[in-house]
Design an enzyme around this catalytic site. Sequence first.
Site, PDB file in Angstrom:
ATOM      1  CD  GLN A 124       1.845  11.037   8.495  1.00 25.75           C
ATOM      2  OE1 GLN A 124       2.152  12.226   8.301  1.00 25.75           O
ATOM      3  NE2 GLN A 124       2.437  10.046   7.865  1.00 25.75           N
ATOM      4  CG  PHE A 164       7.935  15.780   6.843  1.00 25.93           C
ATOM      5  CD1 PHE A 164       7.119  15.106   7.749  1.00 25.93           C
ATOM      6  CD2 PHE A 164       8.639  15.030   5.913  1.00 25.93           C
ATOM      7  CE1 PHE A 164       7.000  13.714   7.726  1.00 25.93           C
ATOM      8  CE2 PHE A 164       8.524  13.640   5.873  1.00 25.93           C
ATOM      9  CZ  PHE A 164       7.704  12.984   6.790  1.00 25.93           C
ATOM     10  NE  ARG A 189       5.314  19.817   5.453  1.00 23.46           N
ATOM     11  CZ  ARG A 189       5.039  18.528   5.415  1.00 23.46           C
ATOM     12  NH1 ARG A 189       5.602  17.743   4.513  1.00 23.46           N
ATOM     13  NH2 ARG A 189       4.179  18.004   6.271  1.00 23.46           N
ATOM     14  CE  LYS A 195     -32.582   3.660 -11.046  1.00 22.74           C
ATOM     15  NZ  LYS A 195     -32.565   2.633 -12.094  1.00 22.74           N
ATOM     16  CG  ASN A 211       1.542  16.058   2.260  1.00 21.98           C
ATOM     17  OD1 ASN A 211       1.299  17.240   2.053  1.00 21.98           O
ATOM     18  ND2 ASN A 211       2.623  15.650   2.907  1.00 21.98           N
ATOM     19  CB  THR A 269     -32.740   0.081  -9.137  1.00 26.77           C
ATOM     20  OG1 THR A 269     -32.857   0.130 -10.552  1.00 26.77           O
ATOM     21  CG2 THR A 269     -32.079  -1.212  -8.710  1.00 26.77           C
ATOM     22  CG  ASP A 270     -37.703   3.330 -12.548  1.00 23.02           C
ATOM     23  OD1 ASP A 270     -36.902   4.165 -13.007  1.00 23.02           O
ATOM     24  OD2 ASP A 270     -38.949   3.469 -12.595  1.00 23.02           O
ATOM     25  CG  HIS A 301       3.893  16.304  -2.054  1.00 20.84           C
ATOM     26  ND1 HIS A 301       4.030  16.183  -0.705  1.00 20.84           N
ATOM     27  CD2 HIS A 301       3.640  15.050  -2.524  1.00 20.84           C
ATOM     28  CE1 HIS A 301       3.893  14.914  -0.347  1.00 20.84           C
ATOM     29  NE2 HIS A 301       3.635  14.204  -1.437  1.00 20.84           N
TER      30      HIS A 301
END
Length: 297
Positions: free
Chosen positions: A218, A158, A175, A12, A244, A57-58, A246
Site C-alpha cells: 500500500q 511487513f 522479504r 464490438k 501482492n 456492431t459489425d 507472495h
Amino acid sequence: MAIRLGDNQYGKAEVRLVRVTRDTDRHTIRDLNVTSQLRGDFTAVHTTGDNTNCVATDTQKNTVYGLARKHALGAIEEFALLLARYHVDGFGFVHGARMEIEEYPWDRIATVDGAHDHSFVRGGGGTRTTLVVKDGPTETVLSGVTGLTVLKSTGSEFHGFPRTEFTTLAETTDRILATDVTARWRYIGTDVDWDASHDSIRRIIVETFAVQHSLALQQTLWEIGRAVLEAHPEVAEIRFSCPNKHHFAVDLSAFDMDNPGEVFFAADRPYGKIETTVERDDAPSAGRVWESVPGFI
Ligand SMILES: O=c1[nH]c(=O)c2[nH]c(=O)[nH]c2[nH]1
C-alpha cells in the site's frame, strides 16, 4: 407498474487491429485491441427491435479498420478520441461513446547487422491501455498500463499488523515484494503529448518501485502515485489494482539446511489484492467514468 429502459451501451469488443506502415523498407507495426461502444437514444432497438438508430456492431468493427487505413495511426489515446468523435459527431442519436484500446508492444529483432527492418519480437514491460469516454462534448481520457511485472528481492518489510486469533503470518524486515502493476490515470483535458506522458509515467512507476524502501505494498503504491502526480500536472488522479504476489521462504530444516532468504516458493494464489487511488485535492470531477472500468475501486 412502469418499466423503462435504463443505462445501456453496445458495440464490438476486442477488434484486433495490426497496422503496418510500409512507406520505406523499414516497416513499423502497431498491434491493438479495440473495444468500441456507443451510448445514445437506443430505446427503439431495445423495446421494439427497430434498428433505424442502431449502428451495427459489425459497422463499428469496420470503422476501426477504415479509420486506421484513412489516417496515420497516432497514440492510442488519439485513435480512441478519433473513433469517439466520428460516431458522436456523425450520428445525432449517438450521444456518447466508450472506446477502449490496449496496445501490445513489439520490438525490432536485433541482428548482427543491427535492428531488423521488418522482423519483430514481442516486447516486455506490460500492455499500454487507454479508455476514452465521450459524453456529448465532455471527453475523459483514462490511460494506463497492465501486466507490468516488477519484483524486488529485498528492500521490503511487513510488520506491526494486528495479531488476532487467526494470525499466523510472521513479521518480516526482509522479504520479496512482487506485483503485476495495473494502473490507470485520468488526464485533465485532451491537449496532451500522449506518448511522452505515458513513457514518463511508466518510467516513474518502475523507478519508484525500485528505490522506495517498502513497509507495505500500500505504501509503495502511494509513493508511486505521489511521484506521478508531482511530475505530471496533466494527470488528475492515478488508480492501482495490484496483486501482492507472495513469495514464501521454503523451510529447509528437514534437510538440515538454513534458508537465509535464498529459496522461495512463488505462490500464484491466493494473492493480496491492493487497490489504491492517489488524487489531487483540486482535481476536476471524474463524473461516473470509473463506473465503467471493472476492477478498480
Ligand atoms: O504489503 C502488504 N500489505 C498487506 O496488507 C499484507 N497482508 C499480508 O498478509 N501481507 C501483506 N503485505
